[in-house]
Design a protein around this motif. Sequence first.
Motif, PDB file in Angstrom:
ATOM      1  N   CYS A 242       1.845 -89.296  -4.113  1.00 37.53           N
ATOM      2  CA  CYS A 242       0.666 -88.431  -4.254  1.00 37.53           C
ATOM      3  C   CYS A 242       0.430 -87.623  -2.980  1.00 37.53           C
ATOM      4  O   CYS A 242       0.131 -86.415  -3.043  1.00 37.53           O
ATOM      5  N   LEU A 243       0.562 -88.252  -1.839  1.00 37.51           N
ATOM      6  CA  LEU A 243       0.374 -87.531  -0.574  1.00 37.51           C
ATOM      7  C   LEU A 243       1.437 -86.465  -0.387  1.00 37.51           C
ATOM      8  O   LEU A 243       1.160 -85.373   0.135  1.00 37.51           O
ATOM      9  N   LYS A 244       2.670 -86.766  -0.798  1.00 31.92           N
ATOM     10  CA  LYS A 244       3.735 -85.772  -0.694  1.00 31.92           C
ATOM     11  C   LYS A 244       3.444 -84.589  -1.599  1.00 31.92           C
ATOM     12  O   LYS A 244       3.706 -83.426  -1.249  1.00 31.92           O
ATOM     13  N   MET A 245       2.893 -84.844  -2.769  1.00 31.72           N
ATOM     14  CA  MET A 245       2.527 -83.772  -3.693  1.00 31.72           C
ATOM     15  C   MET A 245       1.396 -82.924  -3.130  1.00 31.72           C
ATOM     16  O   MET A 245       1.392 -81.695  -3.273  1.00 31.72           O
ATOM     17  N   VAL A 246       0.438 -83.562  -2.461  1.00 30.70           N
ATOM     18  CA  VAL A 246      -0.650 -82.814  -1.817  1.00 30.70           C
ATOM     19  C   VAL A 246      -0.087 -81.901  -0.739  1.00 30.70           C
ATOM     20  O   VAL A 246      -0.452 -80.720  -0.634  1.00 30.70           O
ATOM     21  N   THR A 247       0.833 -82.430   0.077  1.00 32.97           N
ATOM     22  CA  THR A 247       1.428 -81.644   1.155  1.00 32.97           C
ATOM     23  C   THR A 247       2.226 -80.474   0.595  1.00 32.97           C
ATOM     24  O   THR A 247       2.137 -79.339   1.103  1.00 32.97           O
ATOM     25  N   THR A 248       2.997 -80.725  -0.454  1.00 32.41           N
ATOM     26  CA  THR A 248       3.799 -79.658  -1.060  1.00 32.41           C
ATOM     27  C   THR A 248       2.912 -78.564  -1.644  1.00 32.41           C
ATOM     28  O   THR A 248       3.183 -77.363  -1.461  1.00 32.41           O
ATOM     29  N   SER A 249       1.849 -78.961  -2.342  1.00 29.42           N
ATOM     30  CA  SER A 249       0.931 -77.976  -2.914  1.00 29.42           C
ATOM     31  C   SER A 249       0.274 -77.152  -1.825  1.00 29.42           C
ATOM     32  O   SER A 249       0.100 -75.926  -1.968  1.00 29.42           O
ATOM     33  N   ASP A 250      -0.076 -77.782  -0.735  1.00 28.35           N
ATOM     34  CA  ASP A 250      -0.697 -77.067   0.375  1.00 28.35           C
ATOM     35  C   ASP A 250       0.276 -76.076   1.000  1.00 28.35           C
ATOM     36  O   ASP A 250      -0.108 -74.944   1.354  1.00 28.35           O
ATOM     37  N   GLU A 251       1.539 -76.467   1.143  1.00 21.66           N
ATOM     38  CA  GLU A 251       2.544 -75.570   1.720  1.00 21.66           C
ATOM     39  C   GLU A 251       2.774 -74.355   0.819  1.00 21.66           C
ATOM     40  O   GLU A 251       2.915 -73.210   1.317  1.00 21.66           O
ATOM     41  N   ILE A 252       2.797 -74.589  -0.505  1.00 21.22           N
ATOM     42  CA  ILE A 252       2.987 -73.472  -1.430  1.00 21.22           C
ATOM     43  C   ILE A 252       1.802 -72.511  -1.363  1.00 21.22           C
ATOM     44  O   ILE A 252       1.952 -71.290  -1.336  1.00 21.22           O
ATOM     45  N   GLU A 253       0.593 -73.064  -1.331  1.00 16.55           N
ATOM     46  CA  GLU A 253      -0.614 -72.238  -1.219  1.00 16.55           C
ATOM     47  C   GLU A 253      -0.589 -71.405   0.059  1.00 16.55           C
ATOM     48  O   GLU A 253      -0.937 -70.232   0.072  1.00 16.55           O
ATOM     49  N   THR A 254      -0.179 -72.059   1.160  1.00 23.74           N
ATOM     50  CA  THR A 254      -0.117 -71.353   2.449  1.00 23.74           C
ATOM     51  C   THR A 254       0.894 -70.203   2.388  1.00 23.74           C
ATOM     52  O   THR A 254       0.640 -69.109   2.898  1.00 23.74           O
ATOM     53  N   THR A 255       2.044 -70.474   1.754  1.00 24.02           N
ATOM     54  CA  THR A 255       3.067 -69.435   1.645  1.00 24.02           C
ATOM     55  C   THR A 255       2.579 -68.258   0.805  1.00 24.02           C
ATOM     56  O   THR A 255       2.776 -67.079   1.149  1.00 24.02           O
ATOM     57  N   ILE A 256       1.926 -68.551  -0.336  1.00 25.36           N
ATOM     58  CA  ILE A 256       1.430 -67.489  -1.212  1.00 25.36           C
ATOM     59  C   ILE A 256       0.338 -66.670  -0.511  1.00 25.36           C
ATOM     60  O   ILE A 256       0.311 -65.434  -0.590  1.00 25.36           O
ATOM     61  N   ASN A 257      -0.547 -67.360   0.186  1.00 21.08           N
ATOM     62  CA  ASN A 257      -1.615 -66.642   0.882  1.00 21.08           C
ATOM     63  C   ASN A 257      -1.089 -65.792   2.020  1.00 21.08           C
ATOM     64  O   ASN A 257      -1.740 -64.833   2.448  1.00 21.08           O
ATOM     65  N   GLY A 258       0.106 -66.172   2.540  1.00 21.29           N
ATOM     66  CA  GLY A 258       0.684 -65.390   3.654  1.00 21.29           C
ATOM     67  C   GLY A 258       1.468 -64.162   3.212  1.00 21.29           C
ATOM     68  O   GLY A 258       1.888 -63.369   4.052  1.00 21.29           O
ATOM     69  N   LEU A 259       1.677 -64.025   1.905  1.00 18.06           N
ATOM     70  CA  LEU A 259       2.414 -62.873   1.400  1.00 18.06           C
ATOM     71  C   LEU A 259       1.543 -61.616   1.472  1.00 18.06           C
ATOM     72  O   LEU A 259       0.360 -61.643   1.164  1.00 18.06           O
ATOM     73  N   ARG A 260       2.132 -60.537   1.827  1.00 14.33           N
ATOM     74  CA  ARG A 260       1.411 -59.249   1.907  1.00 14.33           C
ATOM     75  C   ARG A 260       2.007 -58.241   0.924  1.00 14.33           C
ATOM     76  O   ARG A 260       3.214 -58.222   0.726  1.00 14.33           O
TER      77      ARG A 260
END
Length: 260
Positions: A242-260
């Motif tokens: 579950c913690l690994k899934m939280v970390t992965t979801s957070d990384e994906i969100e960060t990547t999407i938010n960083g797209l311009r």
Amino acid sequence: MNMSFYSAAVGAIQQQQRMNVQSNNIANVNTHGFRAERASFGALMNRDVIGIDNAELPKGTGTRMTKATVDFNPSGFIETGRTFDFAINGDGFFALYDPPSEEISYTRDGAFTAAQYWVDPTEEEIAEAEANGEEAQPKPEWRLSDNEGRCVLDPQGNFIVLDMDEVKENRAGLELRLGVFDYAIREGLEHADSCRFVATDKNGQLYLGTGVVKRGLLELSNTDLAQEFIKVIESQRAYSFCLKMVTTSDEIETTINGLR
């Protein structure tokens, strides 16, 4: 993305609660009369759901621990030979009465003792004392107790009063009638402290149990230590995933938010 994040976060929290149940079972592996609990889970519905009488039902994402079901399966006995140790061979519970709160609870732990209580004088004793120009005083009374202030009840629901002179003279042949009580619906009995259970409305009518009282024995805990350790490993693995899934979801969100 939010769905996976919240599902994993809820899963991690619920695995912590499951670990609490398992740790309590392991801690009571040597507690006489203890009944282990089993964590039960249910799915959360991610929409507005209205229950009976417009009650709001649990909703969200993932699963949650709905309850900790008590395992009432019997366990073995250990012989102690002590005068006030009792075990129930079969179904049923000993009844305990708490004088301060007037609460009646039930237990399979028969490690009892003799305890002294101070009893208020009866109306006849008060009248007799007044006739003699005296004031009636509380008198001591020995009762069978759970050593925590609660009194053990007999089949009629009365206190078990002990004659200490008889106890000293005839310990081996001492006859005590302990009540054995049971409910047709055990589901819903609330697990209290000291291996006690408190009845609720859903348990239905109380009746005399079919179990036979054996003196000089104590019932063992029904906790299966091997199974509990297996469940601990399962919870640890599930928690880490579950913690690994939280970390992965957070990384994906960060990547999407960083797209311009």
